[in-house]
Design an enzyme around this catalytic site. Structure first.
Site, PDB file in Angstrom:
ATOM      1  N   ASP A  37       0.858  -1.533   0.056  1.00 13.45           N
ATOM      2  CA  ASP A  37       0.229  -0.262   0.087  1.00 13.45           C
ATOM      3  C   ASP A  37       1.512   0.927   0.000  1.00 13.45           C
ATOM      4  OD1 ASP A  37      -3.558   0.315   0.631  1.00 13.45           O
ATOM      5  OD2 ASP A  37      -1.962   1.656   0.755  1.00 13.45           O
ATOM      6  N   ASN A  86      -5.270  -4.660  -7.666  1.00 15.58           N
ATOM      7  CA  ASN A  86      -6.174  -3.854  -6.152  1.00 15.58           C
ATOM      8  C   ASN A  86      -5.973  -2.473  -6.124  1.00 15.58           C
ATOM      9  OD1 ASN A  86      -8.767  -3.799  -4.677  1.00 15.58           O
ATOM     10  ND2 ASN A  86      -6.618  -3.398  -3.506  1.00 15.58           N
ATOM     11  N   SER A 143     -13.637  -2.739 -13.030  1.00 14.57           N
ATOM     12  CA  SER A 143     -15.164  -1.655 -12.301  1.00 14.57           C
ATOM     13  C   SER A 143     -16.433  -1.591 -12.992  1.00 14.57           C
ATOM     14  CB  SER A 143     -14.737  -0.256 -11.862  1.00 14.57           C
ATOM     15  OG  SER A 143     -16.768   0.391 -11.371  1.00 14.57           O
ATOM     16  N   TYR A 156     -11.433   7.626 -14.506  1.00 15.04           N
ATOM     17  CA  TYR A 156     -11.824   6.472 -14.530  1.00 15.04           C
ATOM     18  C   TYR A 156     -12.130   5.285 -14.790  1.00 15.04           C
ATOM     19  CZ  TYR A 156     -13.658   2.812 -10.441  1.00 15.04           C
ATOM     20  OH  TYR A 156     -13.390   2.165  -9.851  1.00 15.04           O
ATOM     21  N   LYS A 160     -10.354   2.101 -15.857  1.00 15.08           N
ATOM     22  CA  LYS A 160     -10.796   0.826 -15.485  1.00 15.08           C
ATOM     23  C   LYS A 160     -11.043  -0.105 -17.384  1.00 15.08           C
ATOM     24  CE  LYS A 160     -10.511   0.959 -11.119  1.00 15.08           C
ATOM     25  NZ  LYS A 160      -9.903  -0.536 -10.644  1.00 15.08           N
TER      26      LYS A 160
END
Ligand SMILES: NC(=O)c1ccc[n+]([C@@H]2O[C@H](COP(=O)([O-])OP(=O)(O)OC[C@H]3O[C@@H](n4cnc5c(N)ncnc54)[C@H](O)[C@@H]3O)[C@@H](O)[C@H]2O)c1
Length: 266
Positions: A37, A86, A143, A156, A160
């Site tokens: 992360d 992810n 997504s 976005y 995706k």
């Protein structure tokens, strides 16, 4: 024997939300997980709660971090069986207000970061994958926005959608390495990303800058109504879908986009 016993997994953006839940799910199934992360404290917190997990912080929009991560995974585990791409966040606005910075940021984290992680993994696979017979797994997180689009989500959505292209191309390229490459496209999952926008603080760090993430109450209501179950998914729902694509039972499935949307079709 547990289904993922002896497997080594890298999960990006696993300090919280869907990634953290997936790290817990894969660990419970017997895997050892490298938790990445950009938020070091969050990565450590996830890893500390899981048997055999290791935290490596790093911002995947910094080009060298992908290579460092794959090198660290190989050094730590001696191999890598599962990669879950992810890490991500939303930064939306209508196109007339969208800056170049916003556009670049969305393409950077969703398309370029996944590309660099997979390129680094591919360099290891080329020399190592054919020495054994087991099927490895890549799960790229997309997504509904990347499939159906969404108002104010243009950048976005483009990022995706790129994930789908990456997934389908790499599935064709990496059959020879015995790697199944799939994407999971989520509808609304209840995380920091989808919590009420009006309610501060919903902070995502973008190249050192704090940015507000989240959705308006209106968007949240719409997201719930889009599912026949009339709710958002939980992080457990999301992790379960990723887990399915990591199991040996999904070995013959590659190049697919699993729609984990609670039935939402828009
Ligand atoms: N929550 C949803 O409704 C939903 C729906 C569809 C897709 N997704 C996707 O699922 C993924 C996980 O989202 P989430 O809902 O768990 O969000 P989240 O904010 O709870 O977790 C995302 C994590 O990714 C990390 N991250 C962000 N940028 C990073 C970077 N440059 N390098 C390393 N780590 C980084 C963040 O620090 C955070 O811990 C994202 O790719 C998101 O786009 C989420």
């Amino acid at each position: 024997m547990q289904p993922l016993q002896g497997k080594f997994a890298l999960i990006t953006g696993a300090g919280r939300g869907i990634g953290a839940e997936t790290a817990a799910k894969l660990t419970a199934a017997g895997a050892r997980v490298l938790v990445n992360d950009l938020d070091e404290d969050a990565a450590q917190e996830t890893a500390q709660q899981l048997d055999g997990a290791v935290a490596i912080a790093g911002d995947l929009t910094v080009p060298s971090v992908a290579d460092d991560l794959i090198d660290a995974a190989i050094e730590q585990f001696g191999g890598l069986d599962i990669v879950v791409n992810n890490a991500g966040y939303i930064w939306h606005s209508a196109i007339h207000n969208m800056t170049d910075e916003q556009w670049d940021a969305m393409i950077d984290i969703h398309a370029s970061a996944q590309f660099r992680v997979l390129r680094a993994y591919g360099r290891w696979l080329r020399d190592n994958a054919n020495r054994d017979s087991h099927v490895r797994k890549v799960v790229n997180i997309s997504s509904t926005m990347g499939i159906y689009g969404g108002a104010t989500q243009l950048a976005y959505s483009a990022g995706k959608a790129a994930v789908v292209g990456i997934t389908k191309s790499l599935a064709k390229e990496w059959g020879r390495f015995n790697v199944g490459v799939n994407a999971v496209a989520f509808g609304a999952i209840d995380t920091r990303l989808t919590s009420p926008y009006e309610k501060e603080p919903n902070i995502s760090i973008v190249k050192g800058q704090p940015r507000k993430v989240g959705l308006s109450h209106e968007q949240i209501a719409g997201a719930k109504q889009a599912s026949p179950f009339n709710r958002m998914g939980t992080t457990e729902d999301a992790a379960n879908a990723i887990y399915l694509m990591c199991l040996p039972e999904s070995d013959w499935i590659t190049g697919q986009v699993l729609m984990a949307t609670g039935g939402a079709q828009s």
